[in-house]
Design a protein around this motif. Sequence first.
Motif, PDB file in Angstrom:
ATOM      1  N   MET A   1       0.839  -1.201   0.000  1.00 28.20           N
ATOM      2  CA  MET A   1       0.000   0.000   0.000  1.00 28.20           C
ATOM      3  C   MET A   1       0.878   1.257   0.000  1.00 28.20           C
ATOM      4  SD  MET A   1      -3.113  -0.958  -0.197  1.00 28.20           S
ATOM      5  CE  MET A   1      -3.878   0.617   0.098  1.00 28.20           C
ATOM      6  N   LEU A   2       0.709   2.092  -0.979  1.00 33.02           N
ATOM      7  CA  LEU A   2       1.469   3.331  -1.117  1.00 33.02           C
ATOM      8  C   LEU A   2       1.204   4.279   0.052  1.00 33.02           C
ATOM      9  CD1 LEU A   2       3.228   5.294  -2.766  1.00 33.02           C
ATOM     10  CD2 LEU A   2       1.158   5.909  -4.057  1.00 33.02           C
ATOM     11  N   GLY A   3      -0.003   4.252   0.564  1.00 36.02           N
ATOM     12  CA  GLY A   3      -0.386   5.176   1.629  1.00 36.02           C
ATOM     13  C   GLY A   3       0.447   5.066   2.889  1.00 36.02           C
ATOM     14  N   PHE A   4       0.924   3.870   3.218  1.00 36.05           N
ATOM     15  CA  PHE A   4       1.687   3.703   4.456  1.00 36.05           C
ATOM     16  C   PHE A   4       3.006   4.472   4.409  1.00 36.05           C
ATOM     17  CE2 PHE A   4      -0.624  -0.562   4.736  1.00 36.05           C
ATOM     18  CZ  PHE A   4      -1.650  -0.024   5.504  1.00 36.05           C
ATOM     19  N   SER A   5       3.731   4.359   3.313  1.00 35.57           N
ATOM     20  CA  SER A   5       5.007   5.072   3.197  1.00 35.57           C
ATOM     21  C   SER A   5       4.776   6.583   3.145  1.00 35.57           C
ATOM     22  CB  SER A   5       5.789   4.605   1.970  1.00 35.57           C
ATOM     23  OG  SER A   5       5.026   4.777   0.786  1.00 35.57           O
ATOM     24  N   LEU A   6       3.698   6.987   2.487  1.00 32.99           N
ATOM     25  CA  LEU A   6       3.394   8.422   2.422  1.00 32.99           C
ATOM     26  C   LEU A   6       3.005   8.978   3.785  1.00 32.99           C
ATOM     27  CD1 LEU A   6       1.578   8.880  -0.982  1.00 32.99           C
ATOM     28  CD2 LEU A   6       3.634  10.043  -0.203  1.00 32.99           C
ATOM     29  N   MET A   7       2.237   8.214   4.542  1.00 32.72           N
ATOM     30  CA  MET A   7       1.870   8.681   5.884  1.00 32.72           C
ATOM     31  C   MET A   7       3.113   8.888   6.743  1.00 32.72           C
ATOM     32  SD  MET A   7      -1.577   6.440   6.551  1.00 32.72           S
ATOM     33  CE  MET A   7      -1.436   6.579   8.310  1.00 32.72           C
ATOM     34  N   ALA A   8       4.062   7.974   6.662  1.00 39.12           N
ATOM     35  CA  ALA A   8       5.307   8.121   7.427  1.00 39.12           C
ATOM     36  C   ALA A   8       6.053   9.374   6.988  1.00 39.12           C
ATOM     37  CB  ALA A   8       6.184   6.886   7.254  1.00 39.12           C
ATOM     38  N   ALA A   9       6.101   9.612   5.677  1.00 35.08           N
ATOM     39  CA  ALA A   9       6.811  10.786   5.161  1.00 35.08           C
ATOM     40  C   ALA A   9       6.100  12.094   5.504  1.00 35.08           C
ATOM     41  CB  ALA A   9       6.971  10.666   3.645  1.00 35.08           C
ATOM     42  N   LEU A  10       4.796  12.023   5.703  1.00 28.83           N
ATOM     43  CA  LEU A  10       4.011  13.206   6.086  1.00 28.83           C
ATOM     44  C   LEU A  10       4.018  13.433   7.601  1.00 28.83           C
ATOM     45  CD1 LEU A  10       0.979  12.637   3.687  1.00 28.83           C
ATOM     46  CD2 LEU A  10       2.538  14.602   3.614  1.00 28.83           C
TER      47      LEU A  10
END
Length: 191
Positions: free
Chosen positions: A170-179
């Motif tokens: 899921m792309l969202g997990f890595s993006l949430m960490a980066a955000l």
Amino acid sequence: MNENVIIVDADYLDQVAFNLTVNFERMLERRVPPADMARWVECVALDGGLREGDHKTTVVLIHDKDRHGLQNFAPADYATELDGQAFAGSLGEFEFHATTGESFVTSQQLLVDTLQTVLAQQEVKRVMVVPAPQACGEVAQVVRRQAQEHQQVMLFTMQPQASVPCRQEMLGFSLMAALGISSAEIEGKMN
């Protein structure tokens, strides 16, 4: 070519980061800063199977010729802050290359062509791909046709894709960490 390659539809990635930012700002009742590009790339690499060590990873950011930078990341400018730049962390060195198809091919076709070229390289061991949803079918065909036995391919999407011959994350997990959004913070707002 490095043994690890991350190929990204940067326009799509930026759109997903924007959507997550808007939704989480409402939920968390706070401002969400731009995503940390270095943190995001490291998270994708970890999700793609890379572990601590002296690795070399190429990050290919494919974007529309009219876009000069990302709107929801830092650093963001393709020409001055990302293309040709590198950073080192616990997973090794990550070098960035920003590219566009100019008016010859679409970003989607350039991503598929880049994936074909990368998979043809014997030295490439690990490939992580972040395509726009409309390119997933073509990406699956390329992986099915070209991926070699020694290569690990990971597809990052917001929705699971059927009939994809590789691992998915899921792309969202890595993006949430980066955000800078943690699961604990989300759970605290939901209780």
